[in-house]
Design a protein around this motif. Sequence first.
Motif, PDB file in Angstrom:
ATOM      1  N   LEU A 287      -5.917 -43.200   4.552  1.00 45.26           N
ATOM      2  CA  LEU A 287      -5.271 -44.146   5.439  1.00 45.26           C
ATOM      3  C   LEU A 287      -4.182 -44.923   4.709  1.00 45.26           C
ATOM      4  O   LEU A 287      -4.317 -45.223   3.518  1.00 45.26           O
ATOM      5  CB  LEU A 287      -6.303 -45.128   6.002  1.00 45.26           C
ATOM      6  N   THR A 288      -3.104 -45.220   5.403  1.00 47.38           N
ATOM      7  CA  THR A 288      -2.091 -46.136   4.896  1.00 47.38           C
ATOM      8  C   THR A 288      -1.980 -47.278   5.891  1.00 47.38           C
ATOM      9  O   THR A 288      -2.095 -47.074   7.104  1.00 47.38           O
ATOM     10  CB  THR A 288      -0.720 -45.447   4.714  1.00 47.38           C
ATOM     11  N   ALA A 289      -1.776 -48.495   5.373  1.00 43.78           N
ATOM     12  CA  ALA A 289      -1.784 -49.662   6.246  1.00 43.78           C
ATOM     13  C   ALA A 289      -0.737 -50.666   5.797  1.00 43.78           C
ATOM     14  O   ALA A 289      -0.574 -50.916   4.595  1.00 43.78           O
ATOM     15  CB  ALA A 289      -3.173 -50.311   6.248  1.00 43.78           C
ATOM     16  N   GLY A 290      -0.025 -51.238   6.750  1.00 42.56           N
ATOM     17  CA  GLY A 290       0.985 -52.243   6.470  1.00 42.56           C
ATOM     18  C   GLY A 290       1.560 -52.778   7.759  1.00 42.56           C
ATOM     19  O   GLY A 290       1.144 -52.384   8.861  1.00 42.56           O
ATOM     20  N   GLN A 291       2.523 -53.641   7.668  1.00 42.62           N
ATOM     21  CA  GLN A 291       3.121 -54.271   8.839  1.00 42.62           C
ATOM     22  C   GLN A 291       3.806 -53.261   9.761  1.00 42.62           C
ATOM     23  O   GLN A 291       3.643 -53.330  10.984  1.00 42.62           O
ATOM     24  CB  GLN A 291       4.123 -55.337   8.408  1.00 42.62           C
ATOM     25  N   PRO A 292       4.575 -52.304   9.196  1.00 43.74           N
ATOM     26  CA  PRO A 292       5.252 -51.388  10.125  1.00 43.74           C
ATOM     27  C   PRO A 292       4.309 -50.382  10.783  1.00 43.74           C
ATOM     28  O   PRO A 292       4.496 -50.026  11.944  1.00 43.74           O
ATOM     29  CB  PRO A 292       6.288 -50.683   9.252  1.00 43.74           C
ATOM     30  N   GLU A 293       3.283 -49.908  10.030  1.00 40.81           N
ATOM     31  CA  GLU A 293       2.470 -48.824  10.583  1.00 40.81           C
ATOM     32  C   GLU A 293       1.103 -48.742   9.912  1.00 40.81           C
ATOM     33  O   GLU A 293       0.961 -48.907   8.705  1.00 40.81           O
ATOM     34  CB  GLU A 293       3.207 -47.486  10.396  1.00 40.81           C
ATOM     35  N   VAL A 294       0.095 -48.456  10.729  1.00 37.30           N
ATOM     36  CA  VAL A 294      -1.238 -48.071  10.249  1.00 37.30           C
ATOM     37  C   VAL A 294      -1.410 -46.608  10.632  1.00 37.30           C
ATOM     38  O   VAL A 294      -1.207 -46.249  11.798  1.00 37.30           O
ATOM     39  CB  VAL A 294      -2.339 -48.943  10.886  1.00 37.30           C
ATOM     40  N   ARG A 295      -1.777 -45.776   9.653  1.00 35.07           N
ATOM     41  CA  ARG A 295      -1.741 -44.338   9.915  1.00 35.07           C
ATOM     42  C   ARG A 295      -2.845 -43.577   9.180  1.00 35.07           C
ATOM     43  O   ARG A 295      -3.247 -43.956   8.083  1.00 35.07           O
ATOM     44  CB  ARG A 295      -0.381 -43.777   9.496  1.00 35.07           C
ATOM     45  N   ALA A 296      -3.321 -42.511   9.815  1.00 27.94           N
ATOM     46  CA  ALA A 296      -4.276 -41.589   9.192  1.00 27.94           C
ATOM     47  C   ALA A 296      -3.551 -40.303   8.828  1.00 27.94           C
ATOM     48  O   ALA A 296      -2.734 -39.799   9.605  1.00 27.94           O
ATOM     49  CB  ALA A 296      -5.426 -41.285  10.150  1.00 27.94           C
ATOM     50  N   TRP A 297      -3.844 -39.779   7.631  1.00 30.46           N
ATOM     51  CA  TRP A 297      -3.229 -38.546   7.144  1.00 30.46           C
ATOM     52  C   TRP A 297      -4.337 -37.544   6.839  1.00 30.46           C
ATOM     53  O   TRP A 297      -5.279 -37.851   6.122  1.00 30.46           O
ATOM     54  CB  TRP A 297      -2.427 -38.818   5.870  1.00 30.46           C
ATOM     55  N   THR A 298      -4.200 -36.348   7.375  1.00 31.52           N
ATOM     56  CA  THR A 298      -5.223 -35.317   7.188  1.00 31.52           C
ATOM     57  C   THR A 298      -4.910 -34.467   5.964  1.00 31.52           C
ATOM     58  O   THR A 298      -3.791 -33.975   5.810  1.00 31.52           O
ATOM     59  CB  THR A 298      -5.305 -34.404   8.420  1.00 31.52           C
TER      60      THR A 298
END
Length: 367
Positions: A287-298
């Motif tokens: 997972l990456t997390a921050g103000q612009p985007e929270v995202r899951a990467w497979t």
Amino acid sequence: MKLGIVGLPNVGKSTLFNAITGAGAEAANYPFCTIEPNVGVVTVPDSRLDELAKMYNPEKITHAVIEFVDIAGLVKGASQGEGLGNKFLSHIREVDAIVHVVRCFVNDDVIHVNSKIDPLADIETINTELILSDIEILDRRIDRTTKAMKGDKTLQVELDFLNRLHAHLDKGLSARSFERTEDEEKFLAEIPLLSEKPVIYAANIAEKDIENIDCLEEKNEHYKAVADFAKTENSGVLPICANIEAEIAELEADEKQMFLEDLGLSASGLDKLIKESYALLGLISFLTAGQPEVRAWTIKNGTRAPQAAGKIHSDIEKGFIRAEIVSYEDLMRCGSMNSAKELGLIRSEGKEYVMKDGDVTLFRFNV
């Protein structure tokens, strides 16, 4: 990740596809309704992203996705071009794994292509066509290797392996169930065998069977037969009611949860199918997390940090310095990244670090 939904005509293939993708493929009570493969992309449900979003209030949340391909119904003789066989085989080569829908319900109003409910016979019909196609490929490989041996005797080991695999397929057994060593795995990886692709058998059950979902092997002999067979080739098996999934797909999120609770289910068939697919293919998410985007990467389980960074951008992999990582669970317990840092829970990992499911990650790199 691309999953191909296959099965004999009228087993509930397109009904299931419609339910899980909302792509609107036609579903009709006659064979070959699906000719060109319908494709739909669905998001992978991950409650961790919702919790991270509460923490970061990002501009957008991006889930991982899975592509489902609804492939034309198959009949006996497909490997020789019967029905839509050639199209079926070409489309199935393009997917990462197979969701094989098998009919485990009785309904006189829905025609069965073979006029009786026999899930093992249905499985055998499709597996046989895949195996026959594989044998043709293997014949050509054996012929080339035999000719090449005249100038390179070291190919004898590979030829012995190919002949042993050929004998296995000749017995009507899939390549999935073929025992091989790590060295032999390398030979097999070079051959595009259809019966080697990972499979989840989606046992399409009747609505009345949902109440017996926890003891289905005792209540539904057709499902038990499929479950027992799946074990013989280390494949996945999942009971699913395509009609109920179609109903669930039309509901709003809060209504969906109430509907599932009324049925005594903890999750929809789609959620379970995605979870099973991840396990079958050995996939995890960081997972990456921050103000612009929270995202899951497979990524594949076992992927190292630089290669995981490459999923985001090739420049990050090339200029990789380190990965700053905190586990999702630790971050939630702390309540913020600053608190996790104060408690020493944020780790600095180098190029040899193997990523874990749920790693909340910030990559440091030079361009």
